[in-house]
Design an enzyme around this catalytic site. Structure first.
Site, PDB file in Angstrom:
ATOM      1  N   HIS A 207      36.128  -2.929 -36.281  1.00 51.49           N
ATOM      2  CA  HIS A 207      34.902  -3.522 -35.755  1.00 51.49           C
ATOM      3  C   HIS A 207      35.006  -5.042 -35.704  1.00 51.49           C
ATOM      4  O   HIS A 207      34.422  -5.695 -34.831  1.00 51.49           O
ATOM      5  CB  HIS A 207      33.696  -3.115 -36.615  1.00 51.49           C
TER       6      HIS A 207
ATOM      7  N   TYR B 113      26.198  -0.156 -15.357  1.00 47.33           N
ATOM      8  CA  TYR B 113      27.617  -0.294 -15.039  1.00 47.33           C
ATOM      9  C   TYR B 113      27.985  -1.653 -14.457  1.00 47.33           C
ATOM     10  O   TYR B 113      27.502  -2.688 -14.876  1.00 47.33           O
ATOM     11  CB  TYR B 113      28.054   0.850 -14.114  1.00 47.33           C
TER      12      TYR B 113
ATOM     13  N   HIS C  63      25.512  -6.930 -25.973  1.00 45.58           N
ATOM     14  CA  HIS C  63      24.378  -7.487 -26.695  1.00 45.58           C
ATOM     15  C   HIS C  63      23.306  -7.890 -25.700  1.00 45.58           C
ATOM     16  O   HIS C  63      23.590  -8.553 -24.707  1.00 45.58           O
ATOM     17  CB  HIS C  63      24.792  -8.752 -27.456  1.00 45.58           C
TER      18      HIS C  63
ATOM     19  N   ARG D 228      35.772  -7.306 -32.520  1.00 47.85           N
ATOM     20  CA  ARG D 228      34.723  -7.823 -31.634  1.00 47.85           C
ATOM     21  C   ARG D 228      34.362  -9.259 -32.025  1.00 47.85           C
ATOM     22  O   ARG D 228      34.170 -10.117 -31.155  1.00 47.85           O
ATOM     23  CB  ARG D 228      33.478  -6.927 -31.724  1.00 47.85           C
TER      24      ARG D 228
END
Length: 407
Positions: A333, A370, A360, A336
């Protein structure tokens, strides 16, 4: 003549049930087995009704008269005491079967599974239930008191699991509020527990924030000798900014290698909004290698044990440990945070594009679907720049100028 305790004790059974009246509709029925049962007779709309009060001496003469008085008041107000008693009995039987565990499992199914919550979220909900079930799982949800919920939470705290205790309380609260909404209980006892638990210290996923260290990690990944699918997942992960759960649940039908886009459906995203990931040339190359190995059906990163299941959530972090990295140095994680830090400190990219790439605050539900969303063209360029930069770090080439945070 009104009954007395002396007369009641003297009543003897006969071959058939018989009645002995008291006053104003109250009587006692004596059964062939010797039971003495209080009854109250009344009329509603011309129809005769009967209320069963209880048995003597468990219900005394005085208590029976009080019950008959309350029943007469109810009839005078238009009520039906026998019907109300049946309703109370049915509700009591219903609620006694509504245990915390039964309601919690219904909540998980109705409010999480059927609403398309992410698999990882549902797994966590079941984990929290498993932690609570030994203490309150079999208790009727309407009878549970705050101290009963607090006890298992304090046991978790005693083992140092402060964050787990907090999340278990939050989950229990959601179950109780669902119980209130579905008439299984009247309140949420966890609301009384605010302030009763230790506030967990904020923690952040370990991440590499220094260029030379990131280059070392990328070379270590290239030297990884484990399962090839795991190695390719490790190679792809730094490039795509997605959460580990989103990566391991990727399916081939979501990926378009020609247009270079990975379309992640809303059900797999933390924010429950569809998201698109632009794929750099490097990532498309890794995925092409995977497709040649496994074909283009099902999961992109299947479990080593079954192609019908995705890679385990611990696979990538376990691989980092095998490579010699501790959990304080790097996590899946944390990749990121690595990308976010380097991209922001490069000064080359719009912060909003970076945030959108990290999924976010993608609040525009109409245009956010998309790759037609805002910042897409910049994100495509940014994805390719980032992959090229990672290649430079991996080979020990030049690094961009920037005031990077020290690890």
């Amino acid at each position: 003549m009104p009954l007395t305790d002396t007369r009641l004790r003297a009543l003897k059974p006969k071959d058939k049930p018989y009645k002995v009246t008291d006053e104003r509709g109250l009587y006692v029925e004596v059964t062939p087995t010797g039971g003495k049962l209080w009854r109250f007779r009344y009329r509603i709309g011309g129809a005769q009704k009967k209320l069963c009060i209880g048995s003597y001496p468990d219900i005394s003469l005085e208590q029976a008269r009080d019950a008959a008085y309350e029943a007469r008041r109810a009839v005078a107000s238009g009520g039906d005491p026998a019907f109300e008693k049946r309703k109370r009995k049915i509700r009591a039987e219903f609620l006694s079967a509504q245990t915390f565990e039964a309601v919690a499992r219904e909540y998980i199914e109705q409010m999480m599974v059927q609403n398309g919550r992410a698999d990882g979220t549902i797994v966590k909900a079941n984990y929290f239930l498993d932690k609570l079930a030994p203490a309150i799982g079999n208790r009727p949800i309407n009878e549970i008191e705050p101290f009963e919920v607090l006890a298992p939470l304090k046991r978790l705290e005693a083992t140092g699991k402060h964050e787990t205790a907090k999340k278990c309380r939050s989950f229990a609260g959601r179950v109780f509020r669902y119980g209130v909404a579905t008439t299984r209980c009247k309140s949420d006892p966890t609301s009384m527990l605010k302030g009763a638990l230790v506030t967990p210290r904020a923690t952040h996923y370990a991440a590499i924030l220094e260029p030379t260290e990131l280059g070392g990690l990328l070379r270590a990944i290239d030297d990884f000798t484990g399962y090839m699918v795991t190695k390719l997942a490790l190679q792809i992960a730094p490039h795509v900014f997605v959460r580990p759960g989103e990566l391991r649940h990727a399916e081939w039908h979501e990926i378009d290698l020609v247009d270079g886009v990975w379309k992640i459906p809303a059900g797999k995203m933390k924010a429950r909004r569809a998201h698109a990931v632009p794929l750099s040339k490097q990532v498309r190359g890794y995925l092409t290698d995977l497709a040649e190995m496994l074909g283009r059906e099902g999961y992109v990163f299947p479990s080593a044990r079954s192609s019908k299941r995705p890679m385990s959530e611990n696979t990538l972090n376990a691989a980092f440990r095998r490579m010699g990295y501790s959990k304080e140095e790097v996590t899946a994680h944390g990749l990121r945070a690595t990308a976010s830090t380097f991209l922001n400190e490069s000064g080359l990219w719009n912060p909003d594009a970076i945030e959108r790439a990290l999924a976010h605050g993608d609040s525009n539900v109409v245009r956010g679907i998309y790759h037609r969303g805002k910042h897409w063209d910049e994100r495509v360029r940014m994805a390719q720049w980032w992959s090229d930069y990672l290649d430079e770090l991996r080979t020990g080439g030049k690094v961009i100028m920037g005031k990077f945070a020290k690890g």
